[in-house]
Design a protein around this motif. Sequence first.
Motif, short mmCIF file in Angstrom:
data_model
loop_
_atom_site.label_atom_id
_atom_site.label_comp_id
_atom_site.label_asym_id
_atom_site.label_seq_id
_atom_site.Cartn_x
_atom_site.Cartn_y
_atom_site.Cartn_z
N GLU A 155 -28.19 -60.63 -80.43
CA GLU A 155 -29.31 -61.45 -80.05
C GLU A 155 -29.21 -61.95 -78.61
O GLU A 155 -28.15 -61.88 -77.98
CB GLU A 155 -29.45 -62.66 -80.99
N SER A 172 -35.05 -63.02 -85.78
CA SER A 172 -34.54 -61.72 -86.21
C SER A 172 -35.09 -61.40 -87.61
O SER A 172 -35.26 -62.30 -88.44
CB SER A 172 -33.01 -61.73 -86.21
N ARG A 197 -35.85 -69.03 -94.42
CA ARG A 197 -35.20 -69.81 -93.36
C ARG A 197 -35.58 -71.27 -93.48
O ARG A 197 -36.75 -71.59 -93.66
CB ARG A 197 -35.68 -69.25 -92.03
N ASN A 201 -34.41 -60.49 -90.59
CA ASN A 201 -33.46 -60.40 -91.70
C ASN A 201 -33.56 -61.67 -92.52
O ASN A 201 -33.98 -62.70 -91.99
CB ASN A 201 -32.02 -60.26 -91.16
N LYS A 225 -38.20 -65.05 -94.52
CA LYS A 225 -36.78 -65.05 -94.20
C LYS A 225 -35.96 -65.97 -95.11
O LYS A 225 -34.74 -65.88 -95.14
CB LYS A 225 -36.56 -65.54 -92.75
N HIS A 237 -23.63 -66.97 -90.69
CA HIS A 237 -24.91 -66.56 -90.13
C HIS A 237 -25.20 -65.08 -90.21
O HIS A 237 -26.29 -64.66 -90.52
CB HIS A 237 -24.98 -67.02 -88.66
N SER A 266 -28.33 -59.29 -88.87
CA SER A 266 -29.52 -58.97 -88.08
C SER A 266 -29.76 -57.46 -88.08
O SER A 266 -28.82 -56.67 -88.13
CB SER A 266 -29.35 -59.45 -86.64
MG MG Z 1 -31.31 -64.62 -86.55
#
Ligand code: MG
Length: 353
Positions: free
Chosen positions: A191, A154, A69, A156, A67, A246, A162
């Motif tokens: 979400e 999620s 992330r 993505n 991700k 986001h 998402s």
């Molecule tokens: Mg997310």
Amino acid sequence: MSRRVAGREPVVSDSVMTDHGERYAEIQRLAELLRAGGLVAFPTETVYGLGANALDADAVARVFAAKGRPATVPLIVHLAAVEQLPIVTSRQSELALRLAQAFWPGPLTLVLPRASAVPDAVTAGLDTVGVRVPAHPLARALIAAAGVPLAAPSANPFTRISPTTAAHVRRQLGDRVDAVLDGGPTEVGIESTVVDASGERAVLLRPGGVSVAELEAVVGPVQRPTRDGDAALDAPQASPGMSERHYSPRARLIEVERDSRGQLVLSPAPGEASAWGLVRMVGGDATPFTGAAVDQRMPQDVTGYARRLFAALHELDEAGCEVAYVERLPAGPEWEAVADRLRRAGLRAADRG
Ligand code: MG
Ligand code: AMP
């Protein structure tokens, strides 16, 4: 009849599996992949999740890498049934159990004290863990077959839109995911609601698929963290997912309204934008705008709007839109989660550009 993962008790009634009898072999194969440390994207009722064995720190590290992330944003752990709660949480308050009973399976994530079996990577080092039981039968069948809780954010890339279809996952993550379980478009579309249930009172950390009114009908007043002044929110990782940018499409999103004749006023004009789009409500004036690459007619009810929202944003990206005009949402507390997602997708009133 019992379909057991070797050495494990089945945690979900066999009906979850037999209802999906035709996909049994596929689910078993994906469960095997998960147990081997792989990444499997799967449908939930909210959005598609990027799943990994939540008890395997290496697998979880691969989720963050896929991700892009930051390690400071924790993952939600998905359970097949409430009975798995003690595997990942050390204490289940009465408040948490009431919420679980009322809303699971469903789009509510509870933040609770974590059990030691949960690796630091999942919780971003916090001593709490976010957990939920998703309502999608394929998700529960997959988690049950894997025999372990699945950490699944999620599916993505970090900060992007998402996914609400398997095609969104494939387009955005490609071969960074080992497999995608295709369950068609997701039902809720945004979400889960995230609630801190580790203390005396429920605290809303993220609006989502369960509304605050629904929560309050079960547990009374729900507290809201304030952005400043609340000590719990001083550390960025204590309010993960509250970060501004986001759910962003590439397009700049401009909020627009209708004039007295009911026509949308596109201001400022699209100008030099090579492609631009519209996200408006059905009803009202529906005159087509010349030059719009995308013209989304969104349902007027919040449930329908939420279900369509991310697909609409994905379509703006697919059409290469640089600008998109989004009709102002109706007023009312039930629109909170949708308004939150649009704001974090970058929606701004025209005068603020
Ligand atoms: Mg997310
Ligand atoms: P997602 O971005 O869909 O993966 O959802 C993950 C979100 O769940 C995070 O961004 C947080 O908002 C929330 N979350 C998960 N675990 C925790 C936790 N331990 N404490 C607070 N929020 C959490």
